[in-house]
Design a protein around this motif. Structure first.
Motif, short mmCIF file in Angstrom:
data_model
loop_
_atom_site.label_atom_id
_atom_site.label_comp_id
_atom_site.label_asym_id
_atom_site.label_seq_id
_atom_site.Cartn_x
_atom_site.Cartn_y
_atom_site.Cartn_z
N THR A 269 -17.79 -8.67 -27.07
CA THR A 269 -17.49 -8.41 -25.49
C THR A 269 -18.94 -6.57 -25.26
O THR A 269 -19.10 -6.17 -25.77
CB THR A 269 -16.62 -7.33 -25.48
N THR A 270 -19.35 -6.61 -24.27
CA THR A 270 -20.12 -5.65 -24.57
C THR A 270 -20.70 -5.16 -23.27
O THR A 270 -19.66 -5.77 -21.93
CB THR A 270 -21.72 -6.28 -24.68
N ASP A 271 -21.21 -4.40 -22.48
CA ASP A 271 -20.75 -3.65 -21.26
C ASP A 271 -22.20 -4.25 -20.35
O ASP A 271 -22.49 -3.48 -19.33
CB ASP A 271 -20.76 -2.36 -21.03
N HIS A 272 -23.28 -5.09 -21.07
CA HIS A 272 -23.81 -6.16 -19.38
C HIS A 272 -23.33 -5.75 -18.41
O HIS A 272 -21.93 -6.39 -18.43
CB HIS A 272 -24.83 -6.90 -20.14
N PHE B 102 -27.56 0.97 -29.57
CA PHE B 102 -26.39 0.84 -28.15
C PHE B 102 -24.85 1.08 -28.18
O PHE B 102 -24.80 1.52 -27.82
CB PHE B 102 -26.39 -0.45 -27.69
N ASN C 251 -27.28 -8.18 -27.89
CA ASN C 251 -27.75 -7.17 -27.41
C ASN C 251 -30.18 -7.11 -27.18
O ASN C 251 -30.39 -6.65 -26.44
CB ASN C 251 -27.88 -5.60 -27.62
N PHE D 109 -31.43 0.29 -33.92
CA PHE D 109 -31.54 -0.48 -33.01
C PHE D 109 -29.90 -0.14 -32.79
O PHE D 109 -29.60 -0.24 -31.79
CB PHE D 109 -31.47 -1.66 -33.25
N PHE E 90 -35.11 -3.66 -31.64
CA PHE E 90 -35.23 -4.93 -31.96
C PHE E 90 -36.07 -6.32 -32.93
O PHE E 90 -36.04 -6.38 -33.68
CB PHE E 90 -34.55 -5.41 -30.68
N SER F 209 -29.80 -1.10 -25.21
CA SER F 209 -30.33 -1.54 -25.94
C SER F 209 -32.09 -1.10 -26.24
O SER F 209 -32.86 -1.46 -24.99
CB SER F 209 -29.85 -2.38 -27.19
N GLY G 58 -24.71 2.84 -24.67
CA GLY G 58 -24.25 1.33 -24.13
C GLY G 58 -25.12 0.42 -24.46
O GLY G 58 -26.45 0.46 -24.79
N ASP G 59 -24.62 -1.44 -24.04
CA ASP G 59 -25.33 -2.46 -24.61
C ASP G 59 -26.45 -2.20 -23.67
O ASP G 59 -27.61 -3.05 -23.96
CB ASP G 59 -24.07 -3.56 -24.74
N ARG G 60 -26.36 -1.87 -22.55
CA ARG G 60 -27.35 -2.53 -21.62
C ARG G 60 -28.70 -1.19 -21.84
O ARG G 60 -30.16 -1.85 -21.45
CB ARG G 60 -27.07 -1.97 -19.99
#
Lengths: 400, 355
Positions: A44-47, B118, A198, B114, B131, B126, B122-124
């Motif tokens: 899971t991610t926070d997108h 995140f 990601n 990398f 990468f 990255s 947070g993943d958003r």
């Protein structure tokens, strides 16, 4: 190619992706345009968007190696596809132990020490155990296949990003052509992970809807996972062993753009060179090429460049992308698609390019949108990759 | 068809270039290791490691162009430039040249950067450049872009067999006339995660004296019919073989073995007989530059220097070797790299003076 090169034939193929657990299962999905995609069940991610992925359901090859260490999912995918390919080839235990058999595997993520939990524990001074490190060290895809079958030839894991699978097959074919191995098990494998997920989202080339390769509305790729494997040997060696060729690798071309780390050359110069080399090596007249399995990711740049190059070099030759059914499986993609191409040649039909509905006016060529029947026996499968790699295989079916 | 080694580009703790490696091997340059402090379960372990020196790259590429290039790719670029400069060719001569980069661990430092991006925010959030530079073939791509090479380009990762595996395909490309030359090399970088893993694995091994390291070596290989001479010598055999099939040392063909950085040769652990270990021509240099997969490329660079100079460098562990005797009959050198499983990398170079 030098004058003494041997013809490389394919005597076994194995495939595993979200489109099917076997090559036959994948082919059914391709022709019926089945798309098994959705949010990942494994991370899971926070997108904001839950970008859909093509995930292989359930556990894969539950193998634990002799030391009791688990293998990575990438390598388990490879072992599952290898089993199908080796079983189909009919190679005996004696063949496997007595022949000089090499392994050449492509992967993108399978050689990276990127265990998120291990790394997070380490940086948080929680002194993680070394199990993830051992798993990584024990999971090199080529070495694991060699170990599983007790092979004694050369091993090579190709990490050429998204062209890895195509390159591994092309290199394996070269080893056969030059007599460096009796048999080569070659292909590609990659698992889905939060890292690549990601990464591709950060590059803004991932679509939060099902991908639409070559369509005017295309907006990026969907990631997938899987593995594709072929058993390669010389024609003489296969026939002497009573194995019937399923097809051949006639030519392999590889060229880099030398242009940009992540964007293809705007005029596709590297791809043109790779196609030229592959066709020249194959000695096949261009009019005999029935279709092209394009890389066709669904990203704006890739599809535009491929369309332009194919219209220029192979005008009128039908092409399509299978990534609408498998997702982009990265290091596995080229090997999966090469196997699909050979299977299509043997069925004398190519599937519709799933996801494509409307042509972009500025693109000079469009993919097939319905199943296309043909009578010939040669096709191309091509891959483009990060780093500006362009890799092309000229493939032949088993014929009549 | 014979394949000659036209130029070499070694880099590591000793500096960069054939002269710097030779200074290390002759003992005129002594490089002490760095010390990394590794914390595990509340205890601090000291891990020695050899840090590569890369400042010479600025002699080839303006610093401005290197701003977004990470350490892994920086080292690979340095090796590639050194090798072609050593061969006396320029980028304009590389039209029909292939690139092969061998690495055990890839751009691991950037991979962890990398992950940091995140895990921290947070993943958003990255970071895309981390990468794209973390993929294993980023170094090869930077080489092609900065040298303008358009030929085939390959990166392979096979841990300690990476260099042998890369050379195997380099020879294949030359034999099938896919290219006229191949710029092939090995590179690996050290970072604290590698250090933590190394320290942990050392604690489980019989000899905890491993010195970690980073660096590598590149080579410009050419088909003899397309180049201007034998360079350092000829590449005559490249293979991956079972331990018991690995070449044995002799007076005419000494062996340089990757001991994987241990202070002395522990060949017995990898299946080498006692008789081989006591042989005058069993050599081991990597305790001078460290344990890492691409150190096998520096072993090969050392072999090239031995052949060119018709002279074996005294190994740091000392075997009582009579160099003058061996040097007089030196016909070639076998370079062996023990792999994780049963396979060894085996590369044989032949002297240009005797063929």
């Amino acid at each position: 190619m030098n004058k003494t090169a041997k013809k490389t034939v394919i005597t076994g193929m194995g495939c595993l992706s979200a489109a099917g657990a076997t090559l036959a299962g994948n082919m059914v999905s391709l022709f019926s345009k089945v798309r098994n995609l959705g949010p990942s069940k494994r991370f899971t991610t926070d997108h904001v968007h839950r970008f859909p992925v093509f995930e292989v359901p359930g556990q894969v090859d539950e193998t634990v190696d002799k030391a009791g260490t688990e293998l990575t999912r990438t390598t388990r995918l490879a072992l599952a596809a290898a089993r199908e390919a080796v079983d189909q080839s009919g190679l005996t235990r004696e063949d496997l132990s007595s022949k000089r058999i090499g392994v050449c595997m492509g992967t993108s993520t399978g050689c990276s020490l990127n265990s998120i939990q291990f790394y997070d524990d380490l940086r948080s001074r929680r002194s993680p155990g070394l199990s993830p490190v051992r798993r990584y060290l024990n999971s090199n895809p080529a070495a694991c296949i060699a170990k599983r079958y007790g092979l004694n030839g050369p091993v090579q894991t190709v990490v050429n990003a998204c062209s890895s699978g195509t390159d591994a097959l092309g290199i394996g074919a070269s080893w056969i052509q030059q007599g460096l191995c009796d048999i080569v098990i070659a292909g590609g494998t990659d698992e889905l992970s939060r890292v690549t997920y990601n990464g591709f989202i950060s590059l803004m080339i991932t679509d939060h809807e099902p991908s639409r390769p070559f369509d005017v509305t295309r907006n990026g790729l969907n990631l997938g996972e899987g593995a594709g494997i072929m058993v390669l040997e010389s024609q003489e060696h296969a026939l002497a062993g009573g194995r019937v060729p399923l097809g051949s690798i006639l030519g392999y071309g590889m060229s880099c753009d030398g242009h940009h780390l992540v964007a293809p050359h705007p005029k596709g110069l590297g791809l043109k060179k790779a196609i030229d080399h592959a066709v020249t090596f194959s000695k096949v007249p261009r009019e005999e090429i029935m279709f092209v399995n394009a890389h066709g990711t669904g990203t704006r740049d890739n599809d535009r460049v491929e369309s332009m190059v194919l219209a220029d070099l192979l005008p009128g030759v039908p092409f399509g992308s299978t990534k609408g059914c498998t997702g982009h499986t990265l290091g596995a993609a080229g090997a999966l698609e090469a196997a699909f191409t050979v299977a299509c040649l043997n069925e004398h039909r190519m599937p519709p390019s799933t996801g494509f509905t409307e042509k972009e006016s500025e693109m000079p060529a469009s993919p097939v949108s319905t199943t296309l029947a043909f009578k010939g026996n040669v096709a191309i499968s091509q891959s483009l990759a990060f780093g500006g790699n362009n890799s092309v295989l000229v493939l032949e079916g088993k014929g009549e | 068809m014979r394949i000659s080694v036209q130029g070499i580009g070694p880099f590591g703790c000793f500096g960069a270039g054939a002269g710097d490696l030779e200074a290390l091997l002759t003992g005129t340059r002594v490089v002490p290791p760095e010390i990394d402090k590794i914390e595990r379960d509340g205890n601090i372990f000291e891990l020695p490691w050899f840090k590569a020196r890369t400042s010479k790259l600025e002699a080839f590429i303006p610093r401005k162009k290197l701003r977004r290039i990470d350490r892994f790719s920086t080292m690979a670029l340095l090796g590639a430039h050194l090798a072609i400069a050593d061969a006396g060719v320029g980028p304009e001569d590389l039209e029909n040249t292939g690139i092969i980069v061998a690495t055990g661990y890839g751009a691991s430092g950037t991979t962890f950067s990398f992950l940091d991006s995140f895990l921290n925010k947070g993943d958003r959030l990255s970071v895309p450049t981390h990468f794209s530079n973390s993929v294993h073939n980023a170094a090869a791509a930077h080489i092609t872009v900065l040298l303008g090479i358009k030929g085939p380009c390959l990166t392979v990762s096979q841990f300690d067999l990476s260099v042998a595996s890369a050379l195997f395909t380099a020879v294949s490309w030359l034999q099938e006339e896919r290219v006229t030359s191949v710029l092939v090399g090995g590179v690996d970088e050290y970072n604290p995660v590698v250090g933590y893993a190394t320290a942990g694995l050392n604690a489980e091994s019989p000899d905890p004296s491993t010195i970690a390291g980073e660096g590598g070596c590149f080579f410009l290989l050419s088909r003899e019919d397309t180049n201007n001479g034998a360079g350092y010598g000829y590449l005559t055999e490249v293979d991956m073989v079972a331990q018991d099939k690995a070449p044995r040392p002799s007076n005419t063909h000494p062996v340089i073995v990757g001991s994987q950085g241990y202070g002395g040769c522990h060949g017995k652990d990898y299946g080498v007989d006692d008789s081989d270990l006591s042989h005058d021509s069993f050599l081991c240099y990597d305790s001078l530059y460290g344990k890492f997969p691409a150190a096998a490329a520096i072993d090969l660079g050392a072999a090239c220097l031995c052949l060119k100079n018709r002279h074996l460098f005294p190994p740091p562990q000392g075997t009582g070797m009579d160099k003058s005797t061996i040097s007089a009959v030196l016909k070639g050198i076998h370079c062996l790299s023990p792999g994780n499983d049963t396979l060894w990398g085996a590369v044989t170079l032949a002297s240009k003076y005797l063929l």
